[in-house]
Design an enzyme around this catalytic site. Structure first.
Site, PDB file in Angstrom:
ATOM      1  CB  SER A 176       5.726   3.501   1.090  1.00 30.33           C
ATOM      2  OG  SER A 176       5.171   2.832  -0.025  1.00 30.33           O
ATOM      3  CE  LYS A 182      13.582   2.149  -3.148  1.00 27.00           C
ATOM      4  NZ  LYS A 182      12.592   1.647  -2.244  1.00 27.00           N
ATOM      5  CG  LEU A 186      -0.944   1.618  -3.838  1.00 26.62           C
ATOM      6  CD1 LEU A 186      -2.100   1.193  -4.754  1.00 26.62           C
ATOM      7  CD2 LEU A 186       0.121   0.536  -3.803  1.00 26.62           C
ATOM      8  N   GLY A 212       5.750   4.399  -8.559  1.00 29.51           N
ATOM      9  CA  GLY A 212       6.490   3.149  -8.752  1.00 29.51           C
ATOM     10  C   GLY A 212       5.525   1.971  -8.815  1.00 29.51           C
ATOM     11  CG  HIS A 213       3.342   0.862  -5.344  1.00 31.80           C
ATOM     12  ND1 HIS A 213       3.475   1.912  -4.474  1.00 31.80           N
ATOM     13  CD2 HIS A 213       3.930  -0.202  -4.735  1.00 31.80           C
ATOM     14  CE1 HIS A 213       4.103   1.513  -3.376  1.00 31.80           C
ATOM     15  NE2 HIS A 213       4.402   0.239  -3.515  1.00 31.80           N
ATOM     16  N   GLY A 237       0.815  -1.209   0.000  1.00 32.26           N
ATOM     17  CA  GLY A 237       0.000   0.000   0.000  1.00 32.26           C
ATOM     18  C   GLY A 237       0.848   1.258   0.000  1.00 32.26           C
TER      19      GLY A 237
END
Ligand code: AMP
Length: 283
Positions: free
Chosen positions: A188, A151, A35, A38-39, A33
């Protein structure tokens, strides 16, 4: 909106088997989560080649050490759903921890050797938690293709090894690292940084760029490249080096000569915030 949110394994299996019966292939994007772009890049890659995109959102307690940031890890559920809707996700799987680890749960997946270096040396048990939860997600979703980010290069290698060793017929896609304009890899955890720390956090990318430039201009001595990276981190205010290493890009064993593809990986702390980044050097 055709996004379906499910919280139990039974609901998940129903949603996935409906998609399969409709002739759609299944793509899985595992996340914790909070988000970000990248996600989103992983989700887009999944949308391009699979018919049903499942995003799991689960802050996995077992991959955090006792003194790590599990309790304060960012949880941004409403924003996450917004990202999933606008990126065209089909199914969001957001189980509670008690659904993933019911009382009496004892089985663990360990990918030996690869799990013990770099991140694993700094975070004992981390990759046991990661491999176990990803194995469970693979069995729950049974995706055709699963998407991960470069990453977390070591994580990607460990999952690739696990898939091979446990005979899953799941294809893996490792997507490039998405960065801010100044080079900072999206994470995040970036939101923990103070404005001042955020400015200095570019030191990871600058160190990797320096390493790339040295290798591009013919430097092959891994120790000298490493030293240059360390110096960049050490002269950055607020930054505390955890590790900076040059390792074989598949075995993660230290290299002395930069020859072929070598992974430059580093971890740096800013206060309580720990950032990682990496680059594959072409020697
Ligand atoms: P996380 O939610 O941090 O566990 O990350 C979920 C997935 O997104 C992992 O496969 C990460 O490698 C990937 N990911 C995280 N940050 C980035 C980024 N900046 N660029 C590309 N992929 C990323």
């Amino acid at each position: 909106v055709r996004l379906e949110v499910v919280n139990t394994v039974a609901e998940l299996r129903r949603a996935v088997s409906r998609a399969r019966q409709g002739g759609r292939t299944i793509g899985l994007v595992p996340t914790m989560g909070a988000l970000h772009a990248g996600h989103a890049s992983l989700i887009r890659a999944a949308r391009q080649e699979t018919g049903c995109v499942v995003v799991s959102i689960f802050v996995n307690p077992t991959q955090f050490g006792p003194s790590e940031d599990f309790t304060r890890y960012p949880r941004t559920w409403d924003d996450d759903l917004g990202v999933c809707v606008s990126e065209g996700v089909d199914v969001v799987f957001a189980p509670g921890a008690e659904k993933v680890y019911p009382p009496g749960f004892v089985t663990q997946v360990e990918v030996t050797r690869l799990q013990d270096v770099l991140e694993g040396a700094s975070r004992p048990g981390h990759f046991r938690g990661v491999a176990t939860v990803v194995a469970k997600l693979f069995n729950m979703v049974q995706p055709d293709i699963a998407y991960f980010g470069q990453k977390d290069a070591q994580q990607a290698l460990i999952i690739r090894q696990m898939v091979r060793d446990l005979n899953w017929s799941i294809e893996l896609r490792i997507c490039p690292t998405v960065r801010e304009l100044d080079g900072l890899a999206l994470s995040s955890r970036n939101r923990y940084l103070s404005p001042r720390e955020r400015q200095h956090a570019t030191c990871l990318f600058r160190a990797l760029q320096r390493a790339e430039a040295m290798v591009a201009s013919g430097e092959r001595d891994a120790a000298r490249v490493r030293r240059a990276m360390v110096e960049i981190i050490e002269k950055t205010p607020d930054a505390a080096l955890d590790y900076a290493e040059l390792v074989d890009h598949e075995t993660l064993e230290p290299v002395t000569i930069v020859w072929g593809e070598v992974l430059a990986a580093l971890a740096v702390r800013f206060g309580n915030t720990r950032l990682i980044d990496n680059s594959v050097l072409q020697g």
